[in-house]
Design an enzyme around this catalytic site. Sequence first.
Site, PDB file in Angstrom:
ATOM      1  N   GLU A  83      60.569  37.811  25.173  1.00 52.79           N
ATOM      2  CA  GLU A  83      60.701  37.946  26.633  1.00 52.79           C
ATOM      3  C   GLU A  83      59.411  38.595  27.096  1.00 52.79           C
ATOM      4  OE1 GLU A  83      60.456  39.542  29.805  1.00 52.79           O
ATOM      5  OE2 GLU A  83      61.951  41.029  29.211  1.00 52.79           O
TER       6      GLU A  83
ATOM      7  N   CYS B  86      59.845  43.387  34.557  1.00 53.48           N
ATOM      8  CA  CYS B  86      59.347  42.100  34.060  1.00 53.48           C
ATOM      9  C   CYS B  86      59.707  40.943  34.982  1.00 53.48           C
ATOM     10  CB  CYS B  86      59.869  41.836  32.652  1.00 53.48           C
ATOM     11  SG  CYS B  86      61.669  41.827  32.511  1.00 53.48           S
TER      12      CYS B  86
END
Length: 484
Positions: free
Chosen positions: A230, A264
Amino acid sequence: MDGQAAAQVETVAVSGADPAGRIATLLAAQKAAWRADVNPDRATRDDRLARLDRMLVAWQDRFATAISEDFGNRPAIVTALTDVVPVRAAIRHARKHLKAWMRKRRVSLSWTGQPASAFILRQPLGVVGIVAPWNYPLNLMLSPLVGALAAGNRALLKPSELTPAFSGVLQQAVKEFFSEDEVAVVTGGPDVAAAFTAAPFDHLIFTGSTAVGRKVAEAAAKNLTPVTLELGGKSPAIVDRSAELGEAVPRLVWGKLLNSGQTCVAPDYALVPRERIEAFLVAAQAEVERQYPALSDNPDYTSIISAHHFDRLTRLVGEARDGGAQVTQLAGAHDPARRIFAPVAVTGAPADCALMREEIFGPILPIVPYDTLDEALSYINAHDRPLALYWFGKDKEAEQAVLNGTIAGGVTVNDTILHLAQDNLPFGGVGASGYGAYHGEAGFVALSKEKPVLRQSRFSGVKFLYPPYGRMARVMLKLLSKLG
């Protein structure tokens, strides 16, 4: 194992001269424990999940205090909202669905397989390594752990060296609730991280930058360790001409400034119709001042994690300004001593400046004008595929054009970030923003081996294809060629 017994087990900080050796020792102990119980029953898995939940409840305040210490200031409510609540929700979701997820899946067979039967058996992989970043240190460590424990695995955890206070508290918490051969925490700097990602795990989950993710994938490949990455990236927010700024701007500002943009899936930049930019800036400035009044003394506003990252953000804005960009202060003023970086919007930034090439990870919002929706989509598709994409508007035809015409890790329509909080939606990137997914059943499946099983019937006709090949074999082959 109950909490009292677990408290007697030493939690390990890998800080000696041989981090690889110590990690190897921990990994070997967990693999030996897994071999003694290859496929834990539901009661065992549920017990581990329940202990993880109890750990969160018992240590929540200490986690919040430690994380705030690492940041300089991070509101306890932000930690509760973004770190604790999502993980506890994930645990409840996993415990509720665990029986169904573990159930073997019967599958149908083509006529050529009849009268056999078949099913898919989900089994744990073994030992999972989890490397978490500093921005949401609890969530991004324990959310993958939920999937690992639900799937019957054991796990080694490596928190970021940028959150030493949290890492120490996490070690103590894990020590109290888990045995070392179930879950263990290792800490240290880049040398430990390198040794950790090079270890022969059965699966590795890494959350962090794309640049480091490439190195992690390379290290894991030497062991043929499957990896979930990720990696973030530049997630766009499209403001459609049909959007109501009074609804869209508060939601975009909230998503951008949560944790001071150190997220993020934060909207990295906004694509705004050229003729609406001035109205957008006015609305954004008013909304930032409403959400964060008296910024310099506001306890709700998170500090930047380190002086290095504060200086990086300063350089991003300075380079864009030197290249001719217009910088609009949205509220307050910077306070380097407290690492408070005041929110700014940047319009007209050169395409080749770092601000427009790198993930920002801070409270800076570049604004990119567009004239047509096709132009906006072309801009997005000319860059790396983002971890998240946001669209604001009322025009359903335009919404479908965006959904069908872009590739992204996940999407929220008419808001930001919230798709990440849904356990029935897989979370993961695509391309440069990562690969693989977890959350809910997606995490359970990612950390399981779906083993296909065929059970043959005593009435099988396969014997007619055994050698020596005669007339019956040729008839069967002809039949298979026509109908198979």
